[in-house]
Design a protein around this motif. Structure first.
Motif, short mmCIF file in Angstrom:
data_model
loop_
_atom_site.label_atom_id
_atom_site.label_comp_id
_atom_site.label_asym_id
_atom_site.label_seq_id
_atom_site.Cartn_x
_atom_site.Cartn_y
_atom_site.Cartn_z
N MET A 1 112.33 57.35 -76.91
CA MET A 1 112.31 55.95 -76.53
C MET A 1 113.73 55.36 -76.53
N ALA A 2 114.52 55.73 -77.54
CA ALA A 2 115.90 55.21 -77.62
C ALA A 2 116.73 55.68 -76.43
N LEU A 3 116.53 56.93 -76.01
CA LEU A 3 117.26 57.45 -74.85
C LEU A 3 116.84 56.73 -73.57
N TRP A 4 115.53 56.53 -73.42
CA TRP A 4 115.05 55.83 -72.23
C TRP A 4 115.53 54.38 -72.22
N LEU A 5 115.53 53.73 -73.38
CA LEU A 5 116.04 52.36 -73.45
C LEU A 5 117.52 52.31 -73.09
N SER A 6 118.28 53.29 -73.55
CA SER A 6 119.71 53.33 -73.23
C SER A 6 119.96 53.50 -71.74
N ALA A 7 119.01 54.14 -71.05
CA ALA A 7 119.18 54.39 -69.62
C ALA A 7 118.88 53.18 -68.75
N THR A 8 118.00 52.27 -69.23
CA THR A 8 117.51 51.20 -68.36
C THR A 8 118.59 50.24 -67.85
N PRO A 9 119.56 49.78 -68.65
CA PRO A 9 120.56 48.88 -68.09
C PRO A 9 121.45 49.56 -67.05
N PHE A 10 121.75 50.84 -67.24
CA PHE A 10 122.53 51.58 -66.24
C PHE A 10 121.75 51.74 -64.94
N LEU A 11 120.45 51.99 -65.07
CA LEU A 11 119.60 52.12 -63.88
C LEU A 11 119.50 50.79 -63.14
N ALA A 12 119.34 49.69 -63.90
CA ALA A 12 119.27 48.37 -63.27
C ALA A 12 120.59 48.01 -62.60
N ALA A 13 121.70 48.30 -63.27
CA ALA A 13 123.01 48.00 -62.69
C ALA A 13 123.22 48.79 -61.41
N TYR A 14 122.84 50.06 -61.42
CA TYR A 14 122.98 50.89 -60.22
C TYR A 14 122.15 50.33 -59.06
N ALA A 15 120.91 49.90 -59.36
CA ALA A 15 120.04 49.37 -58.31
C ALA A 15 120.61 48.09 -57.70
N PHE A 16 121.17 47.21 -58.52
CA PHE A 16 121.72 45.96 -58.01
C PHE A 16 123.06 46.18 -57.28
N ARG A 53 113.84 44.88 -90.99
CA ARG A 53 115.26 44.55 -90.76
C ARG A 53 115.88 45.53 -89.77
N PHE A 54 115.59 46.82 -89.95
CA PHE A 54 116.12 47.82 -89.03
C PHE A 54 115.59 47.59 -87.62
N ILE A 55 114.28 47.34 -87.49
CA ILE A 55 113.66 47.17 -86.17
C ILE A 55 114.28 45.99 -85.44
N TYR A 56 114.33 44.81 -86.09
CA TYR A 56 114.81 43.62 -85.42
C TYR A 56 116.31 43.70 -85.12
N CYS A 57 117.08 44.30 -86.03
CA CYS A 57 118.51 44.46 -85.78
C CYS A 57 118.77 45.40 -84.60
N SER A 58 118.02 46.50 -84.55
CA SER A 58 118.21 47.45 -83.45
C SER A 58 117.79 46.85 -82.11
N VAL A 59 116.72 46.05 -82.11
CA VAL A 59 116.29 45.39 -80.87
C VAL A 59 117.34 44.38 -80.40
N CYS A 60 117.88 43.60 -81.33
CA CYS A 60 118.92 42.62 -80.97
C CYS A 60 120.17 43.31 -80.44
N ILE A 61 120.56 44.41 -81.08
CA ILE A 61 121.73 45.17 -80.61
C ILE A 61 121.48 45.72 -79.21
N PHE A 62 120.26 46.21 -78.97
CA PHE A 62 119.95 46.74 -77.64
C PHE A 62 120.00 45.64 -76.58
N LEU A 63 119.45 44.47 -76.87
CA LEU A 63 119.47 43.38 -75.90
C LEU A 63 120.90 42.94 -75.60
N LEU A 64 121.75 42.93 -76.62
CA LEU A 64 123.16 42.62 -76.40
C LEU A 64 123.82 43.69 -75.55
N TYR A 65 123.48 44.93 -75.81
CA TYR A 65 123.99 46.07 -75.03
C TYR A 65 123.58 45.95 -73.56
N CYS A 66 122.33 45.56 -73.30
CA CYS A 66 121.86 45.36 -71.92
C CYS A 66 122.62 44.22 -71.24
#
Length: 214
Positions: A1-16, A53-66
């Motif tokens: 799931m972490a790998l697929w999540l990491s791929a989504t912003p790159f895929l969206a950027a490529y499409a746009f 704490r780990f879940i919410y921090c990782s989700v926030c970091i991912f949204l910032l990354y996106c």
């Protein structure tokens, strides 16, 4: 799931950046939402239960990354793509394709351990996801005929098709032809037998204690 999540912003950027059709632009962000939900659930429950704490921090970091990738690069690289500088978009497409494929590879390791048997994966989900890859290929072909997009979605389709083939071969070997016994099934039987034996011994010990007290 972490790998697929990491791929989504790159895929969206490529499409746009590459001016894909509307469906291909929306698909990565919808995929991100579903993957984020699955990631949250996988962290919430065993066997990989994490703290809130780990879940919410990782989700926030991912949204910032996106936000950094999509908001930071799309407005900058899209005009360059329109002027003929296409290699940055190609880099985004390659990164997303590699990460998406890497997210499926751990499943192949499990298939190798079980001699091809698929365990814990919904074939309905896998079929729907595979259809998404095939329809994405079709939309690219009917739209802009983007080679990178076709290669990327084809890689996912082939890897998921391999999962179906793996389980079909396992089923033919161990259920239809019965050439040998599945080691995975044998291990489960052995573990179940050990648990039953332990329970029997525990009951005998309790009975012995009761008799001694009486």
């Amino acid at each position: 799931m972490a790998l697929w999540l990491s791929a989504t912003p790159f895929l969206a950027a490529y499409a746009f950046i590459s001016n894909q059709n509307i469906a291909i632009r929306i698909q990565p962000n919808l995929f991100m939402v579903f993957c984020l939900g699955a990631y949250y659930m996988s962290c919430l429950y065993p066997p990989h239960k994490k703290s809130n704490r780990f879940i919410y921090c990782s989700v926030c970091i991912f949204l910032l990354y996106c936000a950094i990738i999509e908001v930071g690069f799309i407005p900058w690289l899209k005009p360059l793509y329109a002027k003929g500088t296409t290699w940055p978009a190609l880099v985004f497409g390659i990164i997303s394709g590699v990460l998406l494929a890497a997210g499926i590879l751990p499943l192949y390791y499990e298939l190798f351990q079980r001699q091809g048997e698929v365990v814990g994966v919904s074939f309905i989900f896998l079929f729907v996801d595979s259809m998404g890859a095939y329809l994405s290929i079709l939309s690219v072909v009917l739209g802009t005929m983007d080679i990178m997009g076709i290669v990327m979605y084809s890689a996912i389709a082939v890897l998921e098709l391999g999962v179906f083939i793996s389980h079909f071969v396992w089923y033919m070997r161990f259920k239809v032809l019965k050439t040998s016994k599945s080691p995975y099934t044998a291990n489960i039987t052995s573990e179940t037998y050990d648990e039953d034996t332990d329970l029997t011994c525990q009951k005998q010990d309790v009975n012995s204690l009761i008799e001694v007290k009486v």
